[in-house]
Design a protein around this motif. Structure first.
Motif, PDB file in Angstrom:
ATOM      1  N   ALA A 282       5.195  15.026   1.154  1.00  0.00           N
ATOM      2  CA  ALA A 282       5.785  14.998  -0.005  1.00  0.00           C
ATOM      3  C   ALA A 282       6.012  13.630  -0.911  1.00  0.00           C
ATOM      4  CB  ALA A 282       7.288  15.647   0.316  1.00  0.00           C
ATOM      5  N   ALA A 283       6.223  12.553  -0.082  1.00  0.00           N
ATOM      6  CA  ALA A 283       6.545  11.499  -0.544  1.00  0.00           C
ATOM      7  C   ALA A 283       5.040  10.758  -1.120  1.00  0.00           C
ATOM      8  CB  ALA A 283       6.986  10.313   0.632  1.00  0.00           C
ATOM      9  N   ALA A 284       4.047  11.070  -0.215  1.00  0.00           N
ATOM     10  CA  ALA A 284       2.796  10.796  -0.617  1.00  0.00           C
ATOM     11  C   ALA A 284       2.314  11.382  -2.038  1.00  0.00           C
ATOM     12  CB  ALA A 284       1.624  11.143   0.352  1.00  0.00           C
ATOM     13  N   ARG A 285       2.573  12.601  -1.983  1.00  0.00           N
ATOM     14  CA  ARG A 285       2.457  13.314  -3.286  1.00  0.00           C
ATOM     15  C   ARG A 285       3.230  12.872  -4.451  1.00  0.00           C
ATOM     16  NH1 ARG A 285       2.678  18.003  -0.079  1.00  0.00           N
ATOM     17  NH2 ARG A 285       4.799  18.328  -0.463  1.00  0.00           N
ATOM     18  N   TRP A 286       4.387  12.665  -4.396  1.00  0.00           N
ATOM     19  CA  TRP A 286       5.056  11.954  -5.352  1.00  0.00           C
ATOM     20  C   TRP A 286       4.772  10.319  -5.828  1.00  0.00           C
ATOM     21  CZ3 TRP A 286       7.983   7.307  -5.884  1.00  0.00           C
ATOM     22  CH2 TRP A 286       8.872   7.237  -6.788  1.00  0.00           C
ATOM     23  N   ILE A 287       4.238   9.656  -4.752  1.00  0.00           N
ATOM     24  CA  ILE A 287       3.633   8.381  -5.006  1.00  0.00           C
ATOM     25  C   ILE A 287       2.465   8.542  -5.834  1.00  0.00           C
ATOM     26  CG2 ILE A 287       2.620   6.682  -3.827  1.00  0.00           C
ATOM     27  CD1 ILE A 287       4.827   6.664  -1.631  1.00  0.00           C
ATOM     28  N   ARG A 288       1.770   9.592  -5.543  1.00  0.00           N
ATOM     29  CA  ARG A 288       0.412   9.805  -6.232  1.00  0.00           C
ATOM     30  C   ARG A 288       0.546   9.966  -7.767  1.00  0.00           C
ATOM     31  NH1 ARG A 288      -1.666  11.724  -1.618  1.00  0.00           N
ATOM     32  NH2 ARG A 288      -1.100  13.819  -1.845  1.00  0.00           N
ATOM     33  N   GLN A 289       1.763  10.941  -8.178  1.00  0.00           N
ATOM     34  CA  GLN A 289       2.195  11.293  -9.437  1.00  0.00           C
ATOM     35  C   GLN A 289       2.578   9.878 -10.142  1.00  0.00           C
ATOM     36  OE1 GLN A 289       4.815  14.409  -8.518  1.00  0.00           O
ATOM     37  NE2 GLN A 289       3.313  15.963  -8.498  1.00  0.00           N
ATOM     38  N   ARG A 290       3.727   9.315  -9.377  1.00  0.00           N
ATOM     39  CA  ARG A 290       4.304   8.089  -9.857  1.00  0.00           C
ATOM     40  C   ARG A 290       2.983   7.035 -10.596  1.00  0.00           C
ATOM     41  NH1 ARG A 290       7.535   6.269 -13.190  1.00  0.00           N
ATOM     42  NH2 ARG A 290       8.624   4.456 -12.668  1.00  0.00           N
ATOM     43  N   SER A 291       2.175   6.822  -9.232  1.00  0.00           N
ATOM     44  CA  SER A 291       1.011   5.980  -9.571  1.00  0.00           C
ATOM     45  C   SER A 291       0.122   6.237 -10.974  1.00  0.00           C
ATOM     46  CB  SER A 291       0.054   5.721  -8.528  1.00  0.00           C
ATOM     47  OG  SER A 291       0.656   5.306  -7.273  1.00  0.00           O
ATOM     48  N   GLU A 292       0.010   7.533 -11.251  1.00  0.00           N
ATOM     49  CA  GLU A 292      -0.822   7.883 -12.523  1.00  0.00           C
ATOM     50  C   GLU A 292       0.173   7.467 -13.647  1.00  0.00           C
ATOM     51  OE1 GLU A 292      -3.851   9.247 -13.035  1.00  0.00           O
ATOM     52  OE2 GLU A 292      -3.990   8.629 -10.934  1.00  0.00           O
ATOM     53  N   GLN A 293       1.642   7.953 -13.635  1.00  0.00           N
ATOM     54  CA  GLN A 293       2.368   7.694 -14.607  1.00  0.00           C
ATOM     55  C   GLN A 293       2.550   6.133 -15.041  1.00  0.00           C
ATOM     56  OE1 GLN A 293       6.260   9.086 -13.293  1.00  0.00           O
ATOM     57  NE2 GLN A 293       5.697  11.462 -13.535  1.00  0.00           N
TER      58      GLN A 293
ATOM     59  N   GLN B 100       0.917  -1.161  -0.162  1.00  0.00           N
ATOM     60  CA  GLN B 100       0.078  -0.110  -0.116  1.00  0.00           C
ATOM     61  C   GLN B 100       1.104   1.023  -0.079  1.00  0.00           C
ATOM     62  OE1 GLN B 100      -3.117   0.044   3.044  1.00  0.00           O
ATOM     63  NE2 GLN B 100      -3.233  -2.195   2.630  1.00  0.00           N
ATOM     64  N   ALA B 101       0.543   2.091  -1.010  1.00  0.00           N
ATOM     65  CA  ALA B 101       1.361   3.618  -1.166  1.00  0.00           C
ATOM     66  C   ALA B 101       1.422   4.322   0.373  1.00  0.00           C
ATOM     67  CB  ALA B 101       0.751   4.299  -2.132  1.00  0.00           C
ATOM     68  N   GLN B 102       0.190   4.221   1.101  1.00  0.00           N
ATOM     69  CA  GLN B 102       0.109   5.011   2.257  1.00  0.00           C
ATOM     70  C   GLN B 102       1.148   4.506   3.116  1.00  0.00           C
ATOM     71  OE1 GLN B 102      -3.854   4.738   3.917  1.00  0.00           O
ATOM     72  NE2 GLN B 102      -3.530   6.335   5.363  1.00  0.00           N
ATOM     73  N   HIS B 103       1.383   3.232   3.401  1.00  0.00           N
ATOM     74  CA  HIS B 103       2.386   2.561   4.229  1.00  0.00           C
ATOM     75  C   HIS B 103       3.634   3.138   3.964  1.00  0.00           C
ATOM     76  CE1 HIS B 103      -0.687  -0.711   5.440  1.00  0.00           C
ATOM     77  NE2 HIS B 103      -1.031   0.484   5.748  1.00  0.00           N
ATOM     78  N   ALA B 104       3.969   3.437   2.658  1.00  0.00           N
ATOM     79  CA  ALA B 104       5.415   3.533   2.381  1.00  0.00           C
ATOM     80  C   ALA B 104       5.508   5.132   2.586  1.00  0.00           C
ATOM     81  CB  ALA B 104       5.571   3.537   0.592  1.00  0.00           C
ATOM     82  N   ALA B 105       4.592   5.878   2.589  1.00  0.00           N
ATOM     83  CA  ALA B 105       4.561   7.263   2.702  1.00  0.00           C
ATOM     84  C   ALA B 105       4.696   7.460   4.463  1.00  0.00           C
ATOM     85  CB  ALA B 105       3.221   8.326   2.506  1.00  0.00           C
ATOM     86  N   TYR B 106       4.103   6.546   5.224  1.00  0.00           N
ATOM     87  CA  TYR B 106       4.107   6.548   6.530  1.00  0.00           C
ATOM     88  C   TYR B 106       5.590   6.107   7.110  1.00  0.00           C
ATOM     89  CZ  TYR B 106      -0.915   6.823   7.286  1.00  0.00           C
ATOM     90  OH  TYR B 106      -2.317   7.255   7.604  1.00  0.00           O
ATOM     91  N   ALA B 107       6.216   5.329   6.259  1.00  0.00           N
ATOM     92  CA  ALA B 107       7.575   4.769   6.511  1.00  0.00           C
ATOM     93  C   ALA B 107       8.736   6.088   6.278  1.00  0.00           C
ATOM     94  CB  ALA B 107       8.103   3.509   5.798  1.00  0.00           C
TER      95      ALA B 107
END
Length: 98
Positions: free
Chosen positions: A81-92, A53-60
């Motif tokens: 900032a990590a969560a924003r980057w993960i969202r952008q990367r997920s879209e890509q 889960q991306a959310q858990h990575a951002a928490y880490a």
């Protein structure tokens, strides 16, 4: 303290010799902590965890940064900032699959 999340393939946060990164390595988000260690020397891989889960990575990221800087505010800011980057990367990633 530097935040260099402009690289497409990974989120990177650096504080002195300590580096926290997030990258997508199918099928999970991978959070790595590199730091100077007495036993392993400079740039040693101290921690590597895979998160489904991306959310858990951002928490880490938030937790690592908070421990390194001893600042909750900095940890929360970098977690966001990590969560924003993960969202952008997920879209890509989704666009490439289409």
């Amino acid at each position: 303290m530097a935040d260099r999340s402009d690289e497409e393939d990974r989120f990177l946060w650096q504080f002195g010799d300590t580096i926290v990164t997030v990258s997508w390595e199918h099928p999970s988000w991978v959070v790595r902590l590199h730091a100077t260690s007495r036993l392993a020397g400079p740039g040693a891989l101290v921690s590597k965890r895979d998160y489904q889960q991306a959310q858990h990575a951002a928490y880490a990221v938030m937790t690592h940064v908070q421990r390194i800087t001893m600042s909750e505010d900095t940890g929360v800011d970098q977690g966001r900032a990590a969560a924003r980057w993960i969202r952008q990367r997920s879209e890509q990633i989704k666009q490439r699959k289409s």
